[in-house]
Design an enzyme around this catalytic site. Structure first.
Site, PDB file in Angstrom:
ATOM      1  N   HIS A 173      39.233  44.711  44.246  1.00  0.00           N
ATOM      2  CA  HIS A 173      39.825  45.224  45.607  1.00  0.00           C
ATOM      3  C   HIS A 173      40.661  46.678  45.052  1.00  0.00           C
ATOM      4  O   HIS A 173      41.435  46.414  44.371  1.00  0.00           O
ATOM      5  CB  HIS A 173      40.451  44.438  46.304  1.00  0.00           C
ATOM      6  CG  HIS A 173      39.584  43.189  46.728  1.00  0.00           C
ATOM      7  ND1 HIS A 173      39.065  43.108  47.992  1.00  0.00           N
ATOM      8  CD2 HIS A 173      39.541  42.063  46.033  1.00  0.00           C
ATOM      9  CE1 HIS A 173      38.387  41.832  48.021  1.00  0.00           C
ATOM     10  NE2 HIS A 173      38.533  41.380  46.986  1.00  0.00           N
ATOM     11  N   LEU A 174      40.210  47.704  45.534  1.00  0.00           N
ATOM     12  CA  LEU A 174      41.211  48.861  45.122  1.00  0.00           C
ATOM     13  C   LEU A 174      41.769  49.378  46.212  1.00  0.00           C
ATOM     14  O   LEU A 174      42.683  50.289  46.051  1.00  0.00           O
ATOM     15  CB  LEU A 174      40.164  50.200  44.535  1.00  0.00           C
ATOM     16  CG  LEU A 174      39.373  49.736  43.173  1.00  0.00           C
ATOM     17  CD1 LEU A 174      38.609  50.849  42.783  1.00  0.00           C
ATOM     18  CD2 LEU A 174      40.590  49.892  41.967  1.00  0.00           C
ATOM     19  N   ARG A 175      41.485  49.085  47.524  1.00  0.00           N
ATOM     20  CA  ARG A 175      42.116  49.356  48.832  1.00  0.00           C
ATOM     21  C   ARG A 175      41.746  51.088  48.858  1.00  0.00           C
ATOM     22  O   ARG A 175      40.879  51.596  48.440  1.00  0.00           O
ATOM     23  CB  ARG A 175      43.669  49.408  48.769  1.00  0.00           C
ATOM     24  CG  ARG A 175      44.089  48.041  48.564  1.00  0.00           C
ATOM     25  CD  ARG A 175      43.501  46.659  49.220  1.00  0.00           C
ATOM     26  NE  ARG A 175      43.888  45.324  48.782  1.00  0.00           N
ATOM     27  CZ  ARG A 175      43.318  44.516  49.026  1.00  0.00           C
ATOM     28  NH1 ARG A 175      42.287  44.250  49.403  1.00  0.00           N
ATOM     29  NH2 ARG A 175      43.965  43.112  48.607  1.00  0.00           N
TER      30      ARG A 175
ATOM     31  N   ASN B 205      36.224  45.389  51.987  1.00  0.00           N
ATOM     32  CA  ASN B 205      36.976  44.753  53.159  1.00  0.00           C
ATOM     33  C   ASN B 205      38.310  45.860  53.434  1.00  0.00           C
ATOM     34  O   ASN B 205      39.440  45.551  53.395  1.00  0.00           O
ATOM     35  CB  ASN B 205      37.477  43.298  52.665  1.00  0.00           C
ATOM     36  CG  ASN B 205      38.623  43.328  51.588  1.00  0.00           C
ATOM     37  OD1 ASN B 205      38.385  44.161  50.474  1.00  0.00           O
ATOM     38  ND2 ASN B 205      39.291  42.043  51.645  1.00  0.00           N
TER      39      ASN B 205
ATOM     40  N   HIS C 262      31.587  35.078  49.553  1.00  0.00           N
ATOM     41  CA  HIS C 262      32.916  34.379  49.432  1.00  0.00           C
ATOM     42  C   HIS C 262      32.747  33.049  50.010  1.00  0.00           C
ATOM     43  O   HIS C 262      32.478  32.810  51.164  1.00  0.00           O
ATOM     44  CB  HIS C 262      34.039  35.237  50.268  1.00  0.00           C
ATOM     45  CG  HIS C 262      35.389  34.616  50.306  1.00  0.00           C
ATOM     46  ND1 HIS C 262      36.529  35.082  49.561  1.00  0.00           N
ATOM     47  CD2 HIS C 262      35.679  33.154  50.725  1.00  0.00           C
ATOM     48  CE1 HIS C 262      37.419  34.226  49.599  1.00  0.00           C
ATOM     49  NE2 HIS C 262      37.305  32.982  50.425  1.00  0.00           N
TER      50      HIS C 262
ATOM     51  N   HIS D 123      34.363  34.533  42.644  1.00  0.00           N
ATOM     52  CA  HIS D 123      35.722  33.762  42.261  1.00  0.00           C
ATOM     53  C   HIS D 123      35.541  31.992  42.421  1.00  0.00           C
ATOM     54  O   HIS D 123      35.940  31.366  43.226  1.00  0.00           O
ATOM     55  CB  HIS D 123      37.020  34.229  43.104  1.00  0.00           C
ATOM     56  CG  HIS D 123      36.536  34.537  44.560  1.00  0.00           C
ATOM     57  ND1 HIS D 123      35.861  33.906  45.227  1.00  0.00           N
ATOM     58  CD2 HIS D 123      36.870  35.878  45.151  1.00  0.00           C
ATOM     59  CE1 HIS D 123      35.805  34.313  46.364  1.00  0.00           C
ATOM     60  NE2 HIS D 123      36.233  35.493  46.442  1.00  0.00           N
TER      61      HIS D 123
ATOM     62  N   LEU E  75      42.968  33.619  47.686  1.00  0.00           N
ATOM     63  CA  LEU E  75      41.771  32.737  48.248  1.00  0.00           C
ATOM     64  C   LEU E  75      40.404  33.164  47.356  1.00  0.00           C
ATOM     65  O   LEU E  75      40.145  34.067  47.273  1.00  0.00           O
ATOM     66  CB  LEU E  75      41.639  32.982  49.710  1.00  0.00           C
ATOM     67  CG  LEU E  75      42.894  32.455  50.570  1.00  0.00           C
ATOM     68  CD1 LEU E  75      42.482  32.987  52.035  1.00  0.00           C
ATOM     69  CD2 LEU E  75      42.861  30.907  50.668  1.00  0.00           C
TER      70      LEU E  75
ATOM     71  N   ASP F 161      38.689  39.872  40.704  1.00  0.00           N
ATOM     72  CA  ASP F 161      39.056  39.696  42.213  1.00  0.00           C
ATOM     73  C   ASP F 161      40.431  40.461  42.137  1.00  0.00           C
ATOM     74  O   ASP F 161      41.490  39.903  43.025  1.00  0.00           O
ATOM     75  CB  ASP F 161      39.027  38.218  42.503  1.00  0.00           C
ATOM     76  CG  ASP F 161      39.175  38.127  43.977  1.00  0.00           C
ATOM     77  OD1 ASP F 161      39.062  39.197  44.746  1.00  0.00           O
ATOM     78  OD2 ASP F 161      39.518  37.075  44.521  1.00  0.00           O
TER      79      ASP F 161
ATOM     80  N   HIS G  32      48.682  43.545  46.989  1.00  0.00           N
ATOM     81  CA  HIS G  32      49.326  43.621  48.107  1.00  0.00           C
ATOM     82  C   HIS G  32      50.800  44.176  47.772  1.00  0.00           C
ATOM     83  O   HIS G  32      51.152  43.722  46.614  1.00  0.00           O
ATOM     84  CB  HIS G  32      49.262  42.252  48.887  1.00  0.00           C
ATOM     85  CG  HIS G  32      47.786  41.891  49.382  1.00  0.00           C
ATOM     86  ND1 HIS G  32      47.626  42.232  50.623  1.00  0.00           N
ATOM     87  CD2 HIS G  32      47.017  41.146  48.870  1.00  0.00           C
ATOM     88  CE1 HIS G  32      46.278  41.707  50.742  1.00  0.00           C
ATOM     89  NE2 HIS G  32      45.820  40.892  49.637  1.00  0.00           N
TER      90      HIS G  32
ATOM     91  N   ALA H  13      47.118  36.631  50.875  1.00  0.00           N
ATOM     92  CA  ALA H  13      46.475  36.261  50.079  1.00  0.00           C
ATOM     93  C   ALA H  13      45.846  37.400  49.011  1.00  0.00           C
ATOM     94  O   ALA H  13      45.429  38.207  49.422  1.00  0.00           O
ATOM     95  CB  ALA H  13      45.261  35.490  50.318  1.00  0.00           C
TER      96      ALA H  13
HETATM   97  O1  DOR Z   1      42.990  36.381  47.694  1.00  0.00           O
HETATM   98  C1  DOR Z   1      42.197  36.992  48.174  1.00  0.00           C
HETATM   99  N1  DOR Z   1      42.380  38.096  48.273  1.00  0.00           N
HETATM  100  N2  DOR Z   1      41.116  36.553  48.476  1.00  0.00           N
HETATM  101  C2  DOR Z   1      40.051  37.487  48.877  1.00  0.00           C
HETATM  102  O2  DOR Z   1      38.920  36.963  48.988  1.00  0.00           O
HETATM  103  C3  DOR Z   1      40.446  38.857  49.575  1.00  0.00           C
HETATM  104  C4  DOR Z   1      41.590  39.389  48.586  1.00  0.00           C
HETATM  105  C5  DOR Z   1      41.886  40.728  49.358  1.00  0.00           C
HETATM  106  O3  DOR Z   1      41.423  41.327  49.618  1.00  0.00           O
HETATM  107  O4  DOR Z   1      43.233  40.597  49.308  1.00  0.00           O
HETATM  108 ZN    ZN Z   2      37.734  39.577  46.478  1.00  0.00          ZN
END
Ligand code: DOR
Ligand code: ZN
Length: 364
Positions: free
Chosen positions: A32-34, A58, A153, A191, A236, A264, A268, A280
Site C-alpha cells: 500500500h503506497l497511498r 484501495n 483479502h 497475508h 487486518l 502488506d 497510516h 488497521a
Molecule cells: O491492516 C490492513 N491495512 N489490512 C488491509 O487489508 C488494508 C490495509 C490498509 O490499506 O491500511
Molecule cells: Zn493489504
C-alpha cells in the site's frame, strides 16, 4: 514457453563475506503506497529494498478503471528517488459493478497484473468492495480465461464472527467453494495468518499461492497487548495465536514455491492509529527485508531466503526474476522510529529496535 530454466540455478544464495549474504533482488507482491505526500514519504523505503511491487488499489476513491491505474502508476514513477528503478505493477479494485471488458483491456494493455478482491467492509477502504460474488461471475470467468490472478483479502465480513476467526470462517464458507467454482483461476490468498490457510494454499498449489507478511512472522495476538495497547501492531487480518505464527515461519522457510513475499506495508499517520478508533495497518516497508532475513536466520534457513524473496513470486506471475542482487549484512543497524509526513508521522514497524540484519549494496 516455460521460464523454468531461469529459476533453477538461483536456488542457493551466492557466497559472500562472512556475515553477509547476497541474493537476487526481491519483489514485494503486496504494497500500500497511498498517494500524494504519504506516497512520497513511504515509497523510498520500499524502492530501496524491492525491485518491483504489486500496488494495492484501495485509494479513496478506489482504483477501478484502467485510466485511473495508469495515472496512479505515473504518480508512483514520479515519486521515486532520483536514479531508482522500482517498477510498480498495478491492480484493479473489484466492485459489484466491475466490467469484464475493462478488466481484459487493462490486462491486455499491460496496466493491471491482477485484480484485488476485498469483501465489502473487510478492511481499510474496502466499503466499495464486492458484496455479492455472483455479481462478478463474468469478471472472474474472464480472468480465468485470460490468466489474470485474483488477489483475495480472505476475511469474513459478518460482524458477529469473532475477529480472530474471520480468516478461518472465510476460508471454509467462501474460499473453498470459490476454488471449486473457478478451477482454472489463479488465486493469491493475501497475508495468510493461520496454519489452516497455509494448508489450503499448499493443497491447491500451484494455481493458488499465499503471501506472508514480516509482522505476522514476528508477532502474535498477545503482542498487541504487551504492556498495554499497541496500535501500531494492529492490522487486518489481525495477528493470531503463537502456534499460527510458528506455522507461518515453517511455511516461508519450507522452500515451497506457493509462498512468497507480500509485506502488506500499510502506512497510516500516528494520529489516525493512536486514536479512540485506530485504523488497521502496519508500516513495515522500511524493515521488511531485514525482518524476513532475521526470520530465515533464526529458522536456520538462510539458504532458502532467495527463493521465497526473489523467485517464487516471479514464477507465479510468469515474470522473469530480477537480474540484479542485494546484499544483506548480519550487522546491527538502527532505524528511524518514524517517518515524517506533512505535520504528522508514520511509525515504522520495529523502528525503535536495533535490527540484527541490515541492507547493503544493491546492484541493478
Ligand atoms: O491492516 C490492513 N491495512 N489490512 C488491509 O487489508 C488494508 C490495509 C490498509 O490499506 O491500511
Ligand atoms: Zn493489504
Amino acid at each position: 514457453m516455460t521460464l523454468d530454466h531461469l529459476f533453477d540455478a538461483a536456488a542457493k544464495p551466492k557466497s559472500a563475506p562472512a556475515g553477509s549474504i547476497t541474493i537476487r533482488r526481491p519483489d514485494d507482491w503486496h504494497i500500500h503506497l497511498r498517494d500524494g505526500a504519504m506516497l512520497r514519504a513511504v515509497l523510498p523505503f520500499t524502492s530501496a529494498q524491492f525491485a518491483r511491487g504489486i500496488i494495492m488499489p484501495n485509494l479513496v476513491p478506489p482504483v477501478t478503471t484502467v485510466a485511473a491505474a495508469a495515472a496512479y502508476r505515473e504518480r508512483i514513477l514520479a515519486a521515486r528517488p532520483a536514479g531508482n528503478d522500482f517498477r510498480p505493477m498495478m491492480t484493479c479494485y473489484l466492485t459489484d459493478q466491475t466490467s469484464a471488458d475493462e478488466i481484459e483491456k487493462g490486462h491486455a494493455e499491460g496496466v493491471w497484473i491482477a485484480a484485488k478482491l476485498y469483501p465489502a467492509g473487510a478492511t481499510t477502504n474496502s466499503h466499495h468492495g464486492v458484496r455479492d460474488l455472483k455479481a462478478i461471475r463474468p469478471v472472474l470467468e474472464r480472468m480465468e480465461r485470460i490468466g489474470m490472478p485474483v488477489l483475495i483479502h480472505g476475511e469474513a465480513t459478518d460482524p458477529t464472527v469473532d475477529i480472530f476467526d474471520r480468516e478461518t470462517v472465510f476460508m471454509e464458507q467462501v474460499l473453498l467453494p470459490f476454488l471449486k467454482d473457478y478451477q482454472g483461476l489463479k488465486v493469491v490468498i493475501e497475508h495468510v495468518t493461520t496454519q489452516e490457510t497455509t494448508e489450503i494454499v499448499r493443497a491447491h498449489a500451484p494455481r493458488v499461492a499465499g503471501t506472508i507478511t514480516p509482522h505476522h512472522l514476528m508477532i502474535n495476538r498477545t503482542s498487541l497487548f504487551q504492556g498495554g495497547l499497541r496500535p501500531h501492531l494492529y492490522c487486518l487480518p489481525v495477528a493470531k495465536r503463537e502456534h499460527h505464527r510458528l506455522a507461518l515461519r515453517r511455511a516461508v522457510t519450507s522452500g515451497d514455491s506457493c509462498f512468497f513475499i507480500g509485506t502488506d506495508t500499510a502506512p497510516h499517520t500516528a494520529r489516525t492509529k493512536e486514536a479512540s478508533c485506530g485504523c488497521a495497518g502496519v508500516f513495515v516497508g522500511a524493515t521488511a527485508l531485514q525482518t524476513y532475513t532475521q526470520v530465515f536466520d533464526e529458522e536456520g534457513a538462510l539458504d532458502r531466503l532467495e527463493a521465497f524473496a526473489s523467485l517464487h513470486g516471479a514464477r507465479f506471475y510468469g515474470l522473469t526474476p530480477n537480474a540484479g542482487t542485494i546484499e544483506l549484512h548480519r550487522r546491527g543497524a538502527a532505524m528511524p522510529a518514524a517517518v515524517a509526513v506533512e505535520n504528522d508521522e508514520v511509525v515504522i514497524f520495529r523502528g525503535d529496535e536495533t535490527l540484527p540484519w541490515s541492507i547493503g549494496e544493491v546492484r541493478p
